[in-house]
Write a protein that holds these residues in place. Structure first.
Motif, PDB file in Angstrom:
ATOM      1  N   TYR A   1       5.732   0.840   8.979  1.00  0.00           N
ATOM      2  CA  TYR A   1       4.869   0.516  10.120  1.00  0.00           C
ATOM      3  C   TYR A   1       3.658  -0.293   9.642  1.00  0.00           C
ATOM      4  CZ  TYR A   1       7.445   4.310  12.458  1.00  0.00           C
ATOM      5  OH  TYR A   1       8.417   5.129  12.970  1.00  0.00           O
ATOM      6  N   LEU A   2       3.102   0.113   8.521  1.00  0.00           N
ATOM      7  CA  LEU A   2       1.937  -0.582   7.978  1.00  0.00           C
ATOM      8  C   LEU A   2       2.286  -2.014   7.581  1.00  0.00           C
ATOM      9  CD1 LEU A   2      -1.030  -0.503   7.147  1.00  0.00           C
ATOM     10  CD2 LEU A   2      -0.320   0.507   4.970  1.00  0.00           C
ATOM     11  N   LEU A   3       3.440  -2.184   6.942  1.00  0.00           N
ATOM     12  CA  LEU A   3       3.868  -3.534   6.561  1.00  0.00           C
ATOM     13  C   LEU A   3       4.046  -4.427   7.791  1.00  0.00           C
ATOM     14  CD1 LEU A   3       6.429  -2.736   3.737  1.00  0.00           C
ATOM     15  CD2 LEU A   3       4.275  -3.973   3.484  1.00  0.00           C
ATOM     16  N   ALA A   4       4.663  -3.887   8.837  1.00  0.00           N
ATOM     17  CA  ALA A   4       4.840  -4.663  10.070  1.00  0.00           C
ATOM     18  C   ALA A   4       3.488  -4.991  10.700  1.00  0.00           C
ATOM     19  CB  ALA A   4       5.717  -3.892  11.060  1.00  0.00           C
ATOM     20  N   SER A   5       2.568  -4.042  10.663  1.00  0.00           N
ATOM     21  CA  SER A   5       1.230  -4.274  11.221  1.00  0.00           C
ATOM     22  C   SER A   5       0.494  -5.361  10.443  1.00  0.00           C
ATOM     23  CB  SER A   5       0.408  -2.985  11.189  1.00  0.00           C
ATOM     24  OG  SER A   5       0.994  -2.007  11.987  1.00  0.00           O
ATOM     25  N   LEU A   6       0.614  -5.318   9.124  1.00  0.00           N
ATOM     26  CA  LEU A   6      -0.045  -6.338   8.301  1.00  0.00           C
ATOM     27  C   LEU A   6       0.516  -7.723   8.600  1.00  0.00           C
ATOM     28  CD1 LEU A   6      -0.271  -4.428   4.907  1.00  0.00           C
ATOM     29  CD2 LEU A   6      -2.160  -4.988   6.442  1.00  0.00           C
ATOM     30  N   LYS A   7       1.839  -7.802   8.781  1.00  0.00           N
ATOM     31  CA  LYS A   7       2.431  -9.110   9.121  1.00  0.00           C
ATOM     32  C   LYS A   7       1.970  -9.570  10.494  1.00  0.00           C
ATOM     33  CE  LYS A   7       6.267  -9.542   6.124  1.00  0.00           C
ATOM     34  NZ  LYS A   7       7.490 -10.236   5.882  1.00  0.00           N
ATOM     35  N   ALA A   8       1.875  -8.635  11.440  1.00  0.00           N
ATOM     36  CA  ALA A   8       1.439  -8.995  12.790  1.00  0.00           C
ATOM     37  C   ALA A   8       0.011  -9.515  12.792  1.00  0.00           C
ATOM     38  CB  ALA A   8       1.563  -7.795  13.724  1.00  0.00           C
ATOM     39  N   MET A   9      -0.814  -9.013  11.871  1.00  0.00           N
ATOM     40  CA  MET A   9      -2.213  -9.435  11.795  1.00  0.00           C
ATOM     41  C   MET A   9      -2.406 -10.574  10.798  1.00  0.00           C
ATOM     42  SD  MET A   9      -4.232  -5.794  11.986  1.00  0.00           S
ATOM     43  CE  MET A   9      -3.409  -5.070  10.589  1.00  0.00           C
ATOM     44  N   ASN A  10      -1.293 -11.077  10.239  1.00  0.00           N
ATOM     45  CA  ASN A  10      -1.338 -12.143   9.238  1.00  0.00           C
ATOM     46  C   ASN A  10      -2.209 -11.790   8.041  1.00  0.00           C
ATOM     47  OD1 ASN A  10       0.433 -13.987  10.503  1.00  0.00           O
ATOM     48  ND2 ASN A  10      -1.216 -14.565  11.910  1.00  0.00           N
ATOM     49  N   LYS A  11      -2.192 -10.525   7.663  1.00  0.00           N
ATOM     50  CA  LYS A  11      -2.937 -10.079   6.484  1.00  0.00           C
ATOM     51  C   LYS A  11      -2.042 -10.238   5.263  1.00  0.00           C
ATOM     52  CE  LYS A  11      -6.514  -8.433   8.700  1.00  0.00           C
ATOM     53  NZ  LYS A  11      -7.843  -8.888   8.560  1.00  0.00           N
ATOM     54  N   VAL A  12      -2.601 -10.736   4.212  1.00  0.00           N
ATOM     55  CA  VAL A  12      -1.864 -10.895   2.962  1.00  0.00           C
ATOM     56  C   VAL A  12      -2.606 -10.158   1.872  1.00  0.00           C
ATOM     57  CG1 VAL A  12      -0.759 -13.077   3.540  1.00  0.00           C
ATOM     58  CG2 VAL A  12      -3.024 -13.094   2.544  1.00  0.00           C
ATOM     59  N   GLY A  13      -1.910  -9.901   0.791  1.00  0.00           N
ATOM     60  CA  GLY A  13      -2.549  -9.245  -0.344  1.00  0.00           C
ATOM     61  C   GLY A  13      -2.298  -7.753  -0.399  1.00  0.00           C
ATOM     62  N   LEU A  14      -1.784  -7.186   0.667  1.00  0.00           N
ATOM     63  CA  LEU A  14      -1.497  -5.756   0.662  1.00  0.00           C
ATOM     64  C   LEU A  14       0.004  -5.491   0.686  1.00  0.00           C
ATOM     65  CD1 LEU A  14      -4.215  -4.449   3.130  1.00  0.00           C
ATOM     66  CD2 LEU A  14      -4.184  -4.215   0.661  1.00  0.00           C
TER      67      LEU A  14
ATOM     68  N   GLY B   1       1.820  -4.811  -1.634  1.00  0.00           N
ATOM     69  CA  GLY B   1       2.126  -3.733  -2.568  1.00  0.00           C
ATOM     70  C   GLY B   1       2.343  -2.403  -1.877  1.00  0.00           C
ATOM     71  N   VAL B   2       2.014  -2.343  -0.595  1.00  0.00           N
ATOM     72  CA  VAL B   2       2.235  -1.139   0.194  1.00  0.00           C
ATOM     73  C   VAL B   2       3.718  -0.782   0.187  1.00  0.00           C
ATOM     74  CG1 VAL B   2       2.150  -0.211   2.553  1.00  0.00           C
ATOM     75  CG2 VAL B   2       0.213  -1.492   1.649  1.00  0.00           C
ATOM     76  N   GLY B   3       4.582  -1.790   0.061  1.00  0.00           N
ATOM     77  CA  GLY B   3       6.023  -1.585   0.069  1.00  0.00           C
ATOM     78  C   GLY B   3       6.530  -0.683  -1.038  1.00  0.00           C
ATOM     79  N   ILE B   4       5.762  -0.506  -2.098  1.00  0.00           N
ATOM     80  CA  ILE B   4       6.175   0.368  -3.194  1.00  0.00           C
ATOM     81  C   ILE B   4       6.186   1.836  -2.754  1.00  0.00           C
ATOM     82  CG2 ILE B   4       3.894   0.717  -4.236  1.00  0.00           C
ATOM     83  CD1 ILE B   4       7.133   0.059  -6.157  1.00  0.00           C
ATOM     84  N   ILE B   5       5.470   2.146  -1.691  1.00  0.00           N
ATOM     85  CA  ILE B   5       5.411   3.519  -1.186  1.00  0.00           C
ATOM     86  C   ILE B   5       6.722   3.906  -0.498  1.00  0.00           C
ATOM     87  CG2 ILE B   5       4.219   5.041   0.453  1.00  0.00           C
ATOM     88  CD1 ILE B   5       1.710   3.307  -0.024  1.00  0.00           C
ATOM     89  N   THR B   6       7.403   2.938   0.085  1.00  0.00           N
ATOM     90  CA  THR B   6       8.604   3.204   0.871  1.00  0.00           C
ATOM     91  C   THR B   6       9.674   3.965   0.086  1.00  0.00           C
ATOM     92  OG1 THR B   6       8.120   1.169   2.091  1.00  0.00           O
ATOM     93  CG2 THR B   6      10.283   2.166   2.440  1.00  0.00           C
ATOM     94  N   PRO B   7      10.051   3.528  -1.120  1.00  0.00           N
ATOM     95  CA  PRO B   7      11.084   4.275  -1.836  1.00  0.00           C
ATOM     96  C   PRO B   7      10.641   5.681  -2.258  1.00  0.00           C
ATOM     97  CG  PRO B   7      10.371   2.367  -3.123  1.00  0.00           C
ATOM     98  CD  PRO B   7       9.699   2.281  -1.803  1.00  0.00           C
ATOM     99  N   ILE B   8       9.353   5.874  -2.429  1.00  0.00           N
ATOM    100  CA  ILE B   8       8.860   7.230  -2.746  1.00  0.00           C
ATOM    101  C   ILE B   8       9.119   8.137  -1.549  1.00  0.00           C
ATOM    102  CG2 ILE B   8       6.813   8.607  -3.268  1.00  0.00           C
ATOM    103  CD1 ILE B   8       5.748   6.064  -4.748  1.00  0.00           C
ATOM    104  N   GLY B   9       8.859   7.637  -0.357  1.00  0.00           N
ATOM    105  CA  GLY B   9       9.177   8.392   0.846  1.00  0.00           C
ATOM    106  C   GLY B   9      10.659   8.688   0.939  1.00  0.00           C
ATOM    107  N   GLY B  10      11.487   7.715   0.564  1.00  0.00           N
ATOM    108  CA  GLY B  10      12.935   7.912   0.543  1.00  0.00           C
ATOM    109  C   GLY B  10      13.348   9.026  -0.405  1.00  0.00           C
ATOM    110  N   LEU B  11      12.701   9.094  -1.554  1.00  0.00           N
ATOM    111  CA  LEU B  11      12.978  10.184  -2.504  1.00  0.00           C
ATOM    112  C   LEU B  11      12.590  11.539  -1.919  1.00  0.00           C
ATOM    113  CD1 LEU B  11      11.849   8.549  -5.877  1.00  0.00           C
ATOM    114  CD2 LEU B  11      14.191   9.031  -5.119  1.00  0.00           C
ATOM    115  N   PHE B  12      11.506  11.571  -1.162  1.00  0.00           N
ATOM    116  CA  PHE B  12      11.104  12.811  -0.493  1.00  0.00           C
ATOM    117  C   PHE B  12      12.171  13.236   0.518  1.00  0.00           C
ATOM    118  CE2 PHE B  12       6.453  13.805  -1.249  1.00  0.00           C
ATOM    119  CZ  PHE B  12       6.378  13.076  -2.426  1.00  0.00           C
ATOM    120  N   PHE B  13      12.725  12.275   1.248  1.00  0.00           N
ATOM    121  CA  PHE B  13      13.798  12.582   2.195  1.00  0.00           C
ATOM    122  C   PHE B  13      14.990  13.206   1.460  1.00  0.00           C
ATOM    123  CE2 PHE B  13      12.510   8.925   5.259  1.00  0.00           C
ATOM    124  CZ  PHE B  13      11.708   9.778   6.003  1.00  0.00           C
ATOM    125  N   ILE B  14      15.407  12.566   0.385  1.00  0.00           N
ATOM    126  CA  ILE B  14      16.560  13.053  -0.379  1.00  0.00           C
ATOM    127  C   ILE B  14      16.296  14.460  -0.902  1.00  0.00           C
ATOM    128  CG2 ILE B  14      17.924  12.693  -2.479  1.00  0.00           C
ATOM    129  CD1 ILE B  14      17.426   9.624  -1.980  1.00  0.00           C
TER     130      ILE B  14
END
Length: 128
Positions: free
Chosen positions: A87-100, A102-115
């Motif tokens: 959601y944060l990545l989509a929000s950043l793209k919608a606001m044309n924010k760049v430089g963040l 690296g937030v995408g690295i959090i996604t696979p950690i969440g996936g590991l929590f699911f597993i």
């Protein structure tokens, strides 16, 4: 904990419907299809794991196992990290924010929590 997991699961499922509707109707006006697809993945996994929380809450009465507490907590953490980061990545793209990006690295950690949550749920059920 039973009521807590049932309450949080119900809330997150309802929120998933709201976020999904926004993604299907409002977000398309702000970002490209690839970003909408990423956002929808977050919604899907939020819904799957909201239902997993409901399952944990329903099983709690029958199994009353501490592993269920950990499984539920991992599902919640996974939703926050996995879906929240998308959601944060989509929000950043919608606001044309760049430089963040690296937030995408959090996604696979969440996936590991699911597993891990699913593994603990399996162990709790087999332990009975």
């Amino acid at each position: 904990m039973q009521k807590l997991f049932l309450g949080i699961g119900t809330f997150l499922a309802g929120l998933g419907v709201i976020l999904g509707a926004f993604g299907a109707h409002g977000l398309k006006k702000l970002v490209g299809l690839e970003t909408v697809s990423t956002y929808q993945t977050g919604v899907q996994y939020q819904m799957y794991h909201a239902f997993a929380l409901l399952i944990v809450g329903m099983l709690y009465e029958r199994l009353n196992n501490s592993l269920l507490n950990y499984a539920g907590a991992l599902f919640i953490a996974g939703i926050v990290l996995f879906s929240g980061s998308l959601y944060l990545l989509a929000s950043l793209k919608a606001m044309n924010k760049v430089g963040l990006s690296g937030v995408g690295i959090i996604t696979p950690i969440g996936g590991l929590f699911f597993i891990a949550g699913w593994v603990l749920l399996l162990v709790a059920v087999l332990k009975k």
